[in-house]
Design a protein around this motif. Structure first.
Motif, PDB file in Angstrom:
ATOM      1  N   GLU A   1       0.804  -1.220   0.000  1.00 48.87           N
ATOM      2  CA  GLU A   1       0.000   0.000   0.000  1.00 48.87           C
ATOM      3  C   GLU A   1       0.843   1.280   0.000  1.00 48.87           C
TER       4      GLU A   1
ATOM      5  N   PRO B   1      -7.779   5.818  -1.806  1.00 46.03           N
ATOM      6  CA  PRO B   1      -8.105   4.930  -0.686  1.00 46.03           C
ATOM      7  C   PRO B   1      -7.305   3.630  -0.744  1.00 46.03           C
ATOM      8  N   GLY B   2      -6.781   3.212   0.363  1.00 46.42           N
ATOM      9  CA  GLY B   2      -5.967   2.007   0.416  1.00 46.42           C
ATOM     10  C   GLY B   2      -4.485   2.296   0.227  1.00 46.42           C
TER      11      GLY B   2
ATOM     12  N   MET C   1      -1.046   8.047  14.956  1.00 45.36           N
ATOM     13  CA  MET C   1      -1.199   9.496  14.881  1.00 45.36           C
ATOM     14  C   MET C   1       0.132  10.207  15.077  1.00 45.36           C
TER      15      MET C   1
ATOM     16  N   ALA D   1     -14.809  16.100   7.804  1.00 47.30           N
ATOM     17  CA  ALA D   1     -14.152  15.011   7.061  1.00 47.30           C
ATOM     18  C   ALA D   1     -15.078  13.808   6.932  1.00 47.30           C
TER      19      ALA D   1
ATOM     20  N   THR E   1     -16.418  12.264   3.204  1.00 45.74           N
ATOM     21  CA  THR E   1     -16.163  10.903   2.728  1.00 45.74           C
ATOM     22  C   THR E   1     -17.404  10.033   2.736  1.00 45.74           C
TER      23      THR E   1
ATOM     24  N   THR F   1      -6.261   8.662   4.420  1.00 45.73           N
ATOM     25  CA  THR F   1      -7.147   9.199   3.382  1.00 45.73           C
ATOM     26  C   THR F   1      -8.396   8.353   3.228  1.00 45.73           C
ATOM     27  N   TYR F   2      -8.466   7.301   4.044  1.00 42.03           N
ATOM     28  CA  TYR F   2      -9.587   6.357   3.926  1.00 42.03           C
ATOM     29  C   TYR F   2      -9.787   5.681   5.283  1.00 42.03           C
ATOM     30  N   HIS F   3     -10.970   5.086   5.504  1.00 43.32           N
ATOM     31  CA  HIS F   3     -11.167   4.298   6.710  1.00 43.32           C
ATOM     32  C   HIS F   3     -10.312   3.056   6.607  1.00 43.32           C
TER      33      HIS F   3
ATOM     34  N   GLY G   1      -3.931  -1.471   8.257  1.00 45.67           N
ATOM     35  CA  GLY G   1      -3.627  -0.524   7.191  1.00 45.67           C
ATOM     36  C   GLY G   1      -4.466  -0.719   5.943  1.00 45.67           C
TER      37      GLY G   1
ATOM     38  N   ALA H   1      -7.636  -0.800   3.477  1.00 48.97           N
ATOM     39  CA  ALA H   1      -8.877  -0.024   3.415  1.00 48.97           C
ATOM     40  C   ALA H   1     -10.032  -0.912   3.855  1.00 48.97           C
TER      41      ALA H   1
ATOM     42  N   ARG I   1      -9.315   2.980  11.881  1.00 53.56           N
ATOM     43  CA  ARG I   1      -8.784   4.347  11.844  1.00 53.56           C
ATOM     44  C   ARG I   1      -9.603   5.098  10.814  1.00 53.56           C
ATOM     45  N   ARG I   2     -10.401   6.049  11.305  1.00 53.92           N
ATOM     46  CA  ARG I   2     -11.280   6.744  10.380  1.00 53.92           C
ATOM     47  C   ARG I   2     -10.523   7.785   9.581  1.00 53.92           C
ATOM     48  N   ILE I   3     -11.039   8.076   8.428  1.00 51.26           N
ATOM     49  CA  ILE I   3     -10.442   9.104   7.581  1.00 51.26           C
ATOM     50  C   ILE I   3     -10.177  10.370   8.400  1.00 51.26           C
ATOM     51  N   GLY I   4      -9.024  10.936   8.245  1.00 48.23           N
ATOM     52  CA  GLY I   4      -8.708  12.195   8.925  1.00 48.23           C
ATOM     53  C   GLY I   4      -8.444  12.041  10.410  1.00 48.23           C
ATOM     54  N   GLU I   5      -8.354  10.804  10.892  1.00 46.56           N
ATOM     55  CA  GLU I   5      -8.118  10.619  12.326  1.00 46.56           C
ATOM     56  C   GLU I   5      -6.848  11.354  12.763  1.00 46.56           C
TER      57      GLU I   5
END
Lengths: 643, 643
Positions: A183, A195-196, A367, A559, A563, B57-59, B96, B98, B132-136
């Motif tokens: 990825e 995404p991914g 994070m 956000a 999405t 950038t994605y869940h 990691g 998606a 991990r949600r988008i933008g976390e």
């Protein structure tokens, strides 16, 4: 059955380090080399260094003045001046000049009377007065530096002064980092991830940390998730490295090949360390070199580098392991921690009053911003169940203690204008760093109550009085004298996808439970506002789809809408605008800064208030959109409402 | 009259810094530039940086396991397992990955039972569990860094994760250093200086200090002492520098052209700062650039860089001025200081017992080794007359506080074998830094009395008893329990020029006052030995030519003989051998290490004693020549004499 690895026994960090050190033969791994002295800053001597020349190499004048033979000056007395003939019984010298033959003292220019061809003195010179004698600083053959000494700027000066131009040092430690993962996108391609996909960045964090230890660092291109490719990459890297790091793939997933690859190429020593984040760290050796599996999550990777690699690299380099400056910090929030594992908790830290206060940041290992926002971290020991509110803990700082004096600690509601304030406050001759922790309006009041913040941003509407903030101050902060200054009036509303495809018109649109909502956390002024409007419309929270899903900031709410993770959320116009989303207005509200009176004379608060009174901030806030600034910078009083 | 400059009024350092800052226009002097993010470590943002992409950038799956739609799992209970069909109602994911469309939770691999085509769970998944949600971590458009922010390793990770590849930063500060002086030899020529010549080294000290502040540094070749050449060199350097430093020539001597040149090319702002060393510092501006006259003495030059240039460079760079870690240190020696000037006193500092102890080093501005030997320095304020014995002072450290734990503080007699000990002690897995201050044997006993050293090297002969050291311990340290361990038996004698041209045969040769002697300082065991032999021979000290000239080490005595500054001096064979001089034996004596019993379990002392007991040290000491080692490493008792 899935092809999964099994963790070796997770061991404490210091045991992991000791295991690796015991398995490596430093003498054969790290070779000495000879380099030019003037390029040797921060390098480490591999043997003792002895002076080649003395310094000074001659008796030299230590002052501007006249060189004399001291015994010719003995008759001079106050009131009985003695004349010395220039270039005969006295010779003019400047600082650093060699003492003329036969002379053994210097009389300072300030202590003579100049008569043209002669000078008069009224005091005798004692032997060797104002003379730097040969070898005063350095005597040839004396030991200047022992082995394993890290060469400083001053050492360079001493070495050159002693006529030493080449020096034997340990070669630099060479590290190769191999990013892995299907990825992963190489950052050098400057990608925009879909995404991914994830932008590879850990290699550059490792590079920066490695440079700080004077390590020679190289990163390869990312390697895909295939065992054979990984093994080949590691073998190639081993050829010219002391340490090979495999990025990610160190855990126990079906595509985690690191531990297997290390076991195949050499000896697997450690799989799993007893610290969170950082647990999936792998250590091994091959060809008397160190193999490392670093976790993929950025914070885990940093812990792996700092707690495990740094002491090993220091030992290999012959340097002491660097330690961070430590301070005692009072914690703003109860912080439970799972026993059995040491936990590293990142903290926003600043000087508040006489001591230091800290706010724990989010715990997620993914994070990286918890590191960029933190001033340091505390370690919750494995045997502890966590830290109590107001407990004092030892914090290891990322920068010197004095930087904490320039930190303006904010705890409270999130607002985009805080970023504006933070940016402008860094522009002055004495930059101030706004550190803002988003705990909601009620969280801000709690922070003032426990005295861990210099101010709190709060927007709490009281339906009974129709006023903002003051009713809550009276209720929750009765014992704290505060000044309330308005930051802005802001527009709250529903953040919806661009074009508002579900045609959300207001609170009524949530009644039938078809529209999915993303909420704010308990204690957030925005949530209280939402509850008030639900109540007015007689809608039960349990009927609102997604009422229990919480985010901590307006931007995170936006956000989710962007999405499609939610159909709408309540937030400020600025957040909708930032992500180019639609906005359905619901209410105006007053966002005020609550400042304890005891901090009104703090220089950081004075700078903040001066900024709030300026036209610069009003202009910048207006440009964000969704704000009105008629009250900005003004002191608020109870009952003012929206002015 | 001589062509001398006149100092402007000497002003306090902070005023000098403020004057320079007020005279420079930073906005026009330091330009912004755009650079690649991965090369931006330690650079400083010139404007706020906002995220381009969200991260993630994605869940994404936060754990290895199975992605599910949470509401399909609600029936699962302990004892009531629920089956999920692989790749239908549950989909395997690694950390990691998606989240597959429609899935909103992940069940950890540890919490499922694998049945081949299906998995069983015994607990429901709640929405967004292990996701991990988008933008976390980062929401696109949010401010990542404010302006004037120094970019850290972690910041690089966050910037790349947010899809930012270019960043606007302040350009690096460019400094050009111009060494001056007719006596100066460029180090790059690798010279061996003759009398009157000095190897240029300050440029490399400045370079190293400048690199530490991320300054781009350039040094020119040395410029001779001619006004026109200096002016031309400065004008050339100004073209591509923010700061031009003229090395030496900043004082008030007849060849000191710096202040004059600055006044001609621009504006002279400061000539002389109220600190010693460092006083002859000159500041000015030309073309809105900073011109600096740095003193020629190495310690003065360092003070000029650290106290004056560092804050100005930091301000120009948009960084906070770095501050050194500070500790409170108890001083081993009364240290008078001239009022009216701040004085910077370099100190050897180490952990002794519970606190830190410091020994003031020599004060000469020309002694770069006082910086290489020091762990830090204290500032004696302008209004103070100095520091009292045992007074606690604030010390600014060159390295972190923890390095003081590894320092083995010695105060006592000088001996060349101490360097051997110091070198070997640095070779272990836990290097120990021997910091040795030469205060003579009596100085060593005084240091143990005031508890500022971990041990003292002492060689004191008592004529009455014929014993060494113990009679003095009884007299001067009656209240301190100590262990006495022999380092070596050493040969003392007269150090004479090679070939012994004056045919010195022993103490008798000094009787007629024709041979010039160089003595050791009061309290030195060697001086006491000399006095004893003078007394035996019934020679009055006043008849010995040079009796009042004192040096502090054997090597310094030898250097005086080497250069003809004295005909002979009393010292150890090793010193004569080191400088290839002659040696006329006088006596053997016992050099012992006196260790307070309370430090016998200190880990540094344990390492020292282990070393003393080793064959390695006996072999190394024997190779020096002039030592016997039958007692080395053995515990001494009263009355043992030479064994």
């Amino acid at each position: 059955m899935s092809k999964r690895n099994i963790y070796l026994k997770t061991i404490p960090v210091h045991e992991a380090v000791a295991t690796a050190i015991a398995a490596l033969d430093r003498e054969t791994l790290v070779k000495p080399e000879s380099i030019a002295v003037h390029e040797a800053l921060n390098r480490v001597t591999s043997e003792a260094v002895h002076a080649r020349c003395s310094s000074p190499t001659y008796h030299s004048a230590a002052m501007d003045g006249y060189a004399v033979k001291s015994d010719t000056t003995f008759p001079a007395r106050e009131g009985q001046p003695l004349d010395l003939i220039k270039n005969k019984t006295c010779i003019p010298v400047n600082t650093g000049n060699a003492l003329p033959d036969g002379m053994d003292a210097v009389i300072m220019i300030e202590n003579i009377v100049d008569n043209g061809d002669s000078v008069s003195i009224e005091a005798p010179a004692f032997p060797w007065q104002h003379v730097r004698r040969i070898g005063e600083d350095i005597v040839a053959t004396e030991m200047l530096l022992p082995r394993n000494h890290t060469i400083s700027a001053f050492d360079l000066g001493a070495l050159l002064s002693a006529g030493i131009y080449e020096i034997k040092v340990h070669e630099k430690i060479r590290m190769t980092f191999i990013p892995t993962g299907d990825e992963i996108l190489p950052f050098a391609d400057r990608p925009t991830p879909k995404p991914g996909e994830v932008i590879e960045s850990n290699s550059q964090v490792f590079r920066s940390l490695a440079l700080g230890l004077d390590v020679e660092f190289k990163a390869t291109l990312p390697v895909r998730d295939r065992e054979d490719l990984l093994a080949k990459a590691v073998e190639t890297a081993l050829q010219n490295s002391h340490i090979v790091v495999i990025g990610a793939g160190s855990s126990a997933g079906s595509k985690d090949f690191t531990s297997k690859t290390i076991a195949q190429l050499g000896t697997l020593l450690v799989h799993g360390i007893a610290v969170m984040p950082g647990k999936p760290t792998v250590l091994g050796t091959a060809q008397n070199k160190l193999l490392v599996g670093a976790p993929g999550y950025p914070v885990s990777a940093v812990v792996c580098f700092e707690d495990v690699l740094t002491p090993i690299i220091s030992w290999l380099s012959g340097k002491p392991t660097p330690e961070r400056e430590k301070v005692q910090v009072r914690l703003a929030r109860r912080t439970p921690s799972k026993p059995g594992m040491e936990e590293i908790v990142r903290l926003a830290v600043g000087k508040v009053g006489e001591g230091y206060a800290g706010v724990p940041l989010a715990r997620g290992a993914g994070m990286i911003t918890t590191l960029t926002k933190a001033q340091g971290f505390t370690r919750v020991p494995a045997e502890s169940e966590g830290i109590e509110l107001n407990e004092s803990v030892e914090v290891e700082l990322f920068s010197g203690k004095q930087t904490l004096e320039a930190i303006l600690m904010h705890v409270g509601s999130h607002d985009n204008t805080l970023d504006l304030l933070g940016d402008i406050l860094m522009g002055g001759d004495t930059p101030i760093r706004l550190v803002s922790t988003h705990a909601g309006s009620m969280g801000g009041l709690a922070a003032l109550k426990t005295d861990v913040a210099l101010f709190a941003g709060v927007h709490l509407f009281d339906p009974e009085s129709g006023d903002f903030n003051f009713p809550f101050l009276e209720k929750y902060l009765p014992d704290v004298d505060v000044t309330v200054i308005n930051l802005a009036i802001r527009h709250q509303g529903f953040i919806v996808p661009k074009g508002n495809p579900l045609n959300i018109t207001g609170i009524e649109s949530l009644r039938d439970g078809k529209v999915s909502f993303i909420n704010r956390q308990r204690g957030a002024g925005t949530r209280i506002l939402f509850d008030y409007h639900l109540d007015n419309a007689e809608i039960l929270p349990t009927f609102v789809k997604g009422y229990d899903r919480e985010e901590y900031t307006h931007m995170a709410v936006a956000a989710n809408v962007l999405t499609g993770s939610a159909d709408c959320g309540l937030g400020i116009y600025a957040a909708a605008k930032a992500l180019d989303l639609g906005f359905v207005p619901l209410a105006h509200e007053r966002y005020d800064l609550i400042i304890p009176d005891k901090y009104m004379q703090d220089k950081r608060i004075i700078s903040l208030i001066n900024l709030l009174k300026s036209d610069e901030i009003k202009k910048a806030v207006s440009e964000l959109g969704g704000y009105d600034t008629p009250l900005t910078g003004k002191i608020m009083k109870p009952g003012m409402g929206l002015g």
